[in-house]
Design a protein around this motif. Structure first.
Motif, short mmCIF file in Angstrom:
data_model
loop_
_atom_site.label_atom_id
_atom_site.label_comp_id
_atom_site.label_asym_id
_atom_site.label_seq_id
_atom_site.Cartn_x
_atom_site.Cartn_y
_atom_site.Cartn_z
N UNK A 5 -10.48 -2.46 3.96
CA UNK A 5 -9.23 -2.21 4.67
C UNK A 5 -8.12 -3.02 4.03
N UNK A 6 -7.06 -3.25 4.78
CA UNK A 6 -5.93 -4.04 4.31
C UNK A 6 -6.43 -5.42 3.88
N UNK A 7 -5.94 -5.91 2.74
CA UNK A 7 -6.42 -7.20 2.25
C UNK A 7 -5.92 -8.36 3.10
N UNK A 8 -4.92 -8.13 3.93
CA UNK A 8 -4.39 -9.20 4.79
C UNK A 8 -5.06 -9.23 6.15
N UNK A 9 -5.22 -8.04 6.79
CA UNK A 9 -5.73 -8.04 8.17
C UNK A 9 -6.98 -7.20 8.38
N UNK A 10 -7.36 -6.41 7.38
CA UNK A 10 -8.56 -5.60 7.50
C UNK A 10 -8.36 -4.23 8.14
N UNK A 40 2.98 1.72 -0.24
CA UNK A 40 1.87 1.86 0.69
C UNK A 40 1.87 0.63 1.57
N UNK A 41 1.84 0.83 2.87
CA UNK A 41 1.96 -0.30 3.79
C UNK A 41 0.93 -0.21 4.92
N UNK A 42 0.56 -1.37 5.40
CA UNK A 42 -0.36 -1.47 6.53
C UNK A 42 0.45 -1.30 7.81
N UNK A 43 0.04 -0.37 8.64
CA UNK A 43 0.76 -0.13 9.89
C UNK A 43 0.50 -1.22 10.92
N UNK A 44 -0.51 -2.05 10.69
CA UNK A 44 -0.84 -3.12 11.62
C UNK A 44 -0.04 -4.39 11.34
N UNK A 45 -0.09 -4.88 10.10
CA UNK A 45 0.55 -6.17 9.79
C UNK A 45 1.80 -6.05 8.91
N UNK A 46 2.02 -4.88 8.30
CA UNK A 46 3.21 -4.69 7.49
C UNK A 46 3.05 -5.03 6.02
N UNK A 47 1.89 -5.51 5.60
CA UNK A 47 1.68 -5.81 4.18
C UNK A 47 1.96 -4.56 3.36
N UNK A 64 -6.13 2.97 -3.92
CA UNK A 64 -5.74 1.77 -4.65
C UNK A 64 -5.39 0.64 -3.69
N UNK A 65 -4.69 0.98 -2.62
CA UNK A 65 -4.27 -0.01 -1.63
C UNK A 65 -5.47 -0.68 -0.98
N UNK A 66 -6.48 0.11 -0.67
CA UNK A 66 -7.66 -0.44 0.02
C UNK A 66 -8.67 -1.03 -0.93
N UNK A 67 -8.42 -0.95 -2.23
CA UNK A 67 -9.31 -1.56 -3.22
C UNK A 67 -10.45 -0.67 -3.52
#
Length: 67
Positions: A5-10, A40-47, A64-67
């Motif tokens: 998932x997002x590298x900051x918040x998952x 590409x942005x995380x809708x949860x934390x904004x990264x 690519x965003x999710x690795x």
């Protein structure tokens, strides 16, 4: 294999937008927006991550965003 998932918040809730930006020099003076990116942005934390639209050949930029 664990899902990523997002590298900051998952979070796995992401969005994407296309943006255009000015460069430097004359393009900045005349507000010529020839630099286009996909954000590409995380809708949860904004990264957010920027991908150059012209050089990106990925079939799914969210992968690519999710690795």
């Amino acid at each position: 294999m664990a899902e990523k998932g997002c590298i900051k918040c998952g979070s796995k809730d992401a969005g994407k937008k296309e943006v255009a930006m000015t460069g430097t020099g004359l393009s900045k003076i005349f507000d010529v927006q020839h630099n286009t990116f996909i954000v590409v942005y995380c809708k949860n934390c904004g990264y957010s991550e920027f991908y150059n639209k012209q050089s990106s050949t990925a079939s799914n930029i969210l992968d690519l965003f999710f690795g």
